[in-house]
Write a protein that holds these residues in place. Structure first.
Motif, short mmCIF file in Angstrom:
data_model
loop_
_atom_site.label_atom_id
_atom_site.label_comp_id
_atom_site.label_asym_id
_atom_site.label_seq_id
_atom_site.Cartn_x
_atom_site.Cartn_y
_atom_site.Cartn_z
N ALA A 152 -11.07 18.32 6.97
CA ALA A 152 -10.16 17.16 6.91
C ALA A 152 -10.69 15.95 7.65
CB ALA A 152 -8.79 17.55 7.46
N LYS A 153 -11.40 16.14 8.75
CA LYS A 153 -11.85 15.03 9.59
C LYS A 153 -13.24 14.51 9.20
CE LYS A 153 -8.13 15.34 12.15
NZ LYS A 153 -7.08 14.31 12.06
N ARG A 154 -13.90 15.17 8.29
CA ARG A 154 -15.25 14.75 7.92
C ARG A 154 -15.22 13.53 6.99
NH1 ARG A 154 -19.11 20.02 6.88
NH2 ARG A 154 -18.56 21.18 8.78
N LYS A 155 -16.35 12.81 6.97
CA LYS A 155 -16.53 11.70 6.05
C LYS A 155 -17.17 12.24 4.76
CE LYS A 155 -15.17 8.53 8.99
NZ LYS A 155 -16.15 7.70 9.71
N PRO A 156 -17.02 11.55 3.64
CA PRO A 156 -17.57 12.03 2.37
C PRO A 156 -19.07 12.35 2.42
CG PRO A 156 -16.04 10.24 1.97
CD PRO A 156 -16.19 10.35 3.46
N GLN A 157 -19.84 11.54 3.15
CA GLN A 157 -21.29 11.77 3.20
C GLN A 157 -21.67 13.03 3.96
OE1 GLN A 157 -19.68 9.13 4.41
NE2 GLN A 157 -20.51 8.41 6.39
N GLN A 158 -20.69 13.63 4.65
CA GLN A 158 -20.94 14.88 5.37
C GLN A 158 -20.59 16.11 4.51
OE1 GLN A 158 -18.37 13.67 8.73
NE2 GLN A 158 -20.17 13.96 10.04
N LEU A 159 -20.26 15.86 3.26
CA LEU A 159 -19.85 16.94 2.35
C LEU A 159 -20.88 17.12 1.24
CD1 LEU A 159 -16.09 15.94 1.86
CD2 LEU A 159 -17.03 17.55 3.54
N SER A 160 -20.86 18.30 0.64
CA SER A 160 -21.69 18.55 -0.53
C SER A 160 -21.07 17.87 -1.74
CB SER A 160 -21.80 20.05 -0.78
OG SER A 160 -20.54 20.56 -1.20
N GLY A 161 -21.83 17.83 -2.84
CA GLY A 161 -21.31 17.22 -4.06
C GLY A 161 -20.06 17.92 -4.57
N GLY A 162 -20.05 19.24 -4.50
CA GLY A 162 -18.88 19.99 -4.94
C GLY A 162 -17.66 19.73 -4.07
N GLN A 163 -17.89 19.58 -2.76
CA GLN A 163 -16.77 19.29 -1.86
C GLN A 163 -16.24 17.88 -2.10
OE1 GLN A 163 -18.92 20.15 1.74
NE2 GLN A 163 -18.04 22.21 1.95
N GLN A 164 -17.12 16.91 -2.34
CA GLN A 164 -16.68 15.56 -2.65
C GLN A 164 -15.84 15.55 -3.93
OE1 GLN A 164 -19.76 12.53 -2.58
NE2 GLN A 164 -20.86 13.62 -0.96
N GLN A 165 -16.27 16.35 -4.89
CA GLN A 165 -15.52 16.44 -6.14
C GLN A 165 -14.10 16.95 -5.88
OE1 GLN A 165 -14.60 19.44 -7.88
NE2 GLN A 165 -14.20 18.63 -9.92
N ARG A 166 -13.96 17.91 -4.96
CA ARG A 166 -12.64 18.45 -4.66
C ARG A 166 -11.78 17.46 -3.87
NH1 ARG A 166 -13.46 24.20 -2.17
NH2 ARG A 166 -15.69 23.75 -2.08
N VAL A 167 -12.42 16.63 -3.05
CA VAL A 167 -11.67 15.58 -2.34
C VAL A 167 -11.09 14.60 -3.37
CG1 VAL A 167 -11.78 13.65 -0.72
CG2 VAL A 167 -13.05 15.74 -0.24
N ALA A 168 -11.92 14.20 -4.32
CA ALA A 168 -11.45 13.28 -5.36
C ALA A 168 -10.32 13.91 -6.17
CB ALA A 168 -12.61 12.90 -6.28
N LEU A 169 -10.42 15.20 -6.42
CA LEU A 169 -9.37 15.90 -7.15
C LEU A 169 -8.08 15.94 -6.34
CD1 LEU A 169 -8.61 17.57 -9.66
CD2 LEU A 169 -9.47 19.59 -8.46
N ALA A 170 -8.19 16.24 -5.05
CA ALA A 170 -7.00 16.28 -4.19
C ALA A 170 -6.33 14.91 -4.14
CB ALA A 170 -7.39 16.73 -2.79
N ARG A 171 -7.12 13.85 -4.03
CA ARG A 171 -6.55 12.50 -4.00
C ARG A 171 -5.84 12.18 -5.32
NH1 ARG A 171 -10.60 7.57 -3.15
NH2 ARG A 171 -11.15 8.22 -5.26
N SER A 172 -6.43 12.62 -6.43
CA SER A 172 -5.81 12.36 -7.73
C SER A 172 -4.50 13.11 -7.91
CB SER A 172 -6.79 12.75 -8.85
OG SER A 172 -7.99 12.02 -8.77
N LEU A 173 -4.42 14.29 -7.29
CA LEU A 173 -3.22 15.13 -7.45
C LEU A 173 -2.14 14.82 -6.42
CD1 LEU A 173 -4.96 18.57 -8.11
CD2 LEU A 173 -3.71 17.19 -9.78
#
Length: 384
Positions: A152-173
Motif C-alpha cells: 500500500a505504501k509503495r510507489k508504482p516504480q517500486q512494483l513489478s509490471g503485474g503489480q502495477q496492472q493490479r493497482v490500475a485495476l483496483a483504482r478502476s474498480l
C-alpha cells in the motif's frame, strides 16, 4: 456464410450463463446503429451490438478495425457520428465521461508516479468527495481484492509490471462502476504473467458480478477470458459468439482464418445427400456434414482445424476424406508437433499431433510421403 452449428461453449464454463439466448433478457449495453467517422475515414460503420449484465465481453480484431474507438465511445472519450449508445435503456450520447457509471482501465495503466499505491487507488474517490473514512475502507477493500495490501505504501516504480496492472485495476474498480472497460490491459506483461493474470481477471469479474468489456488483438486472450467474443473487421462485426462457436463454427473465411490456425480448401459442390455435401476438391472428393443446402456447381471453402487432421504414412482404411502429400516443414512446439504437408496438387495443409509420449521410435520427418485425412463432421463449409 456458414450456418452456426449448435456447439456447447467450452470457454468460460464455470457457470450456466447465456442471457443472449433468453428472449426475456435485455442487454445492459446497447449499441444501436453506431457510426464514427474521423474526416473521411469511417472507424465504426453502422454497428449494432448488445452486451449483457455480468458478461465478460471481448472486442477482438486487428489494428484499425474499430474496437478501441467503440470502447472509447462507451467511455465517453469519443461521441458517435450517428446512432445511439444506451446503458440500462438510457442514452449515453452527450453524457461526459465522469458522469457515466463506467470506468476505463488503459493499457499504459496511467498511474501517478509520485503517489503511493493506496493514494493512486483513492484518487477517484477523493475527486468524487467521498468521506475520508469511507475512502480508507474502500481502498483497503480494493487492495485486499487484488492481493496488494502489503504494498500500500509503495510507489508504482517500486512494483513489478503485474503489480502495477493490479493497482490500475483496483483504482478502476474502486468507484464500483456498472461496467469496466479494459483497453489491452495485459499487453505490457510477459507471456507467463499475462496467462496468470487472465485467470485472475476472470475470477475477479465473477466474484464482483460486474460487466467487463475488454479490447484485445490477442485471440488467445479473448478465447480464455470472454463469455462471448465480437470479432471486428473494418468497423463492422464479423461474428459474435461464444469462444467455442466462433472457433468450431466460423461464419466466414475471415473468422475462420483469424481465430486459430486453419486449413481452407477450395471446392465445388457435386451433390447433397443425408445431410452431407459431396464436393470436388484438390486431390479428390470431399464429404462434409453441413446444414447448408448448396446446389451443384456452387463454390465453397472447406475449413478444417489442424488438430482435426490425421497424419500417417499409410492411407487410413475407410477414410472418406484422404489426401496424399509430402512433409514440407515441421515445428516442434513442446505439447504438440505441427506438420506442414504439401499435397500433390500444391496446396499446403497443416496437421498437429499431440506429444503424449516423451519420444517415439520412428517419427515422421521432412520430405516423407504421408496421408492426411479428416472426418466428415470435422470440416466447416464456408461460402463467404
Amino acid at each position: 456464410m456458414a450456418v452456426q452449428a449448435q456447439v456447447k461453449s467450452l470457454g468460460n464454463i464455470r457457470r450456466q450463463f447465456e442471457p443472449w439466448n433468453d428472449p426475456a433478457e435485455r442487454p445492459l449495453i446497447e449499441v444501436a446503429g453506431v457510426t464514427k467517422r474521423f474526416g473521411t475515414f469511417t472507424a465504426v460503420d453502422d454497428l449494432s451490438l448488445g452486451i449483457y449484465r455480468r458478461e465478460f465481453f471481448a472486442l477482438l480484431g486487428p489494428s484499425g478495425c474499430g474496437k478501441s474507438t467503440l470502447l472509447r465511445m462507451l467511455a465517453g472519450f469519443e461521441e458517435p457520428t450517428s446512432g445511439d449508445l444506451r446503458l440500462e435503456g438510457q442514452s449515453l450520447v452527450g453524457v461526459p465521461p465522469h458522469k457515466r457509471p463506467v470506468n476505463m482501465m488503459f493499457q499504459s495503466y496511467a498511474l501517478f508516479p509520485h503517489m503511493s499505491v493506496e493514494k493512486n487507488v483513492a484518487f477517484g474517490l477523493k475527486q468524487d468527495g467521498m468521506a475520508k473514512s469511507e475512502i480508507a475502507d474502500r481502498v483497503a477493500e480494493m487492495l485486499k481484492l487484488v492481493k496488494l495490501t502489503p504494498f500500500a505504501k509503495r510507489k508504482p516504480q517500486q512494483l513489478s509490471g503485474g503489480q502495477q496492472q493490479r493497482v490500475a485495476l483496483a483504482r478502476s474498480l474502486a468507484k464500483r462502476p456498472k461496467v469496466l472497460l479494459l483497453d489491452e490491459p495485459l499487453g505490457a506483461l510477459d507471456k507467463k504473467l499475462r496467462e496468470e493474470t487472465q485467470f485472475e481477471l476472470m475470477d475477479l469479474q465473477f466474484e464482483l458480478g460486474l460487466t467487463f468489456v475488454i479490447v484485445t488483438h490477442d485471440q488467445e486472450e479473448a478465447m480464455v477470458m470472454a463469455d462471448r467474443i465480437a470479432l471486428m473487421r473494418e468497423g463492422r462485426i464479423a461474428q459474435v459468439a461464444t469462444p467455442a462457436v466462433i472457433y468450431e463454427a466460423p461464419v466466414s473465411r475471415y473468422v475462420a482464418d483469424f481465430i486459430g490456425n486453419v486449413n481452407i480448401l477450395d471446392a465445388t459442390v457435386e451433390s447433397r445427400s443425408d445431410g452431407r455435401l459431396r464436393l470436388a476438391g484438390p486431390g479428390g472428393a470431399i464429404e462434409v456434414e453441413t446444414p447448408l443446402a448448396l446446389k451443384p456447381g456452387a463454390k465453397a471453402g472447406i475449413a478444417i482445424r489442424p488438430e482435426k487432421m490425421r497424419i500417417g504414412r499409410d492411407r487410413p482404411a475407410g477414410a472418406v476424406n484422404a489426401f496424399e502429400g509430402e512433409i514440407y516443414d515441421i515445428a516442434y512446439l513442446g505439447d504438440v508437433t505441427l506438420y506442414v504437408v504439401k499435397l500433390r496438387t500444391g496446396e499446403l495443409m497443416r496437421a498437429t499431433v499431440i506429444n503424449a509420449a516423451r519420444g517415439i521410435e520412428a517419427p515422421l520427418t521432412w520430405d516423407e510421403a504421408v496421408w492426411l485425412s479428416f472426418a466428415p463432421d470435422a470440416g466447416v463449409v464456408l461460402v463467404d
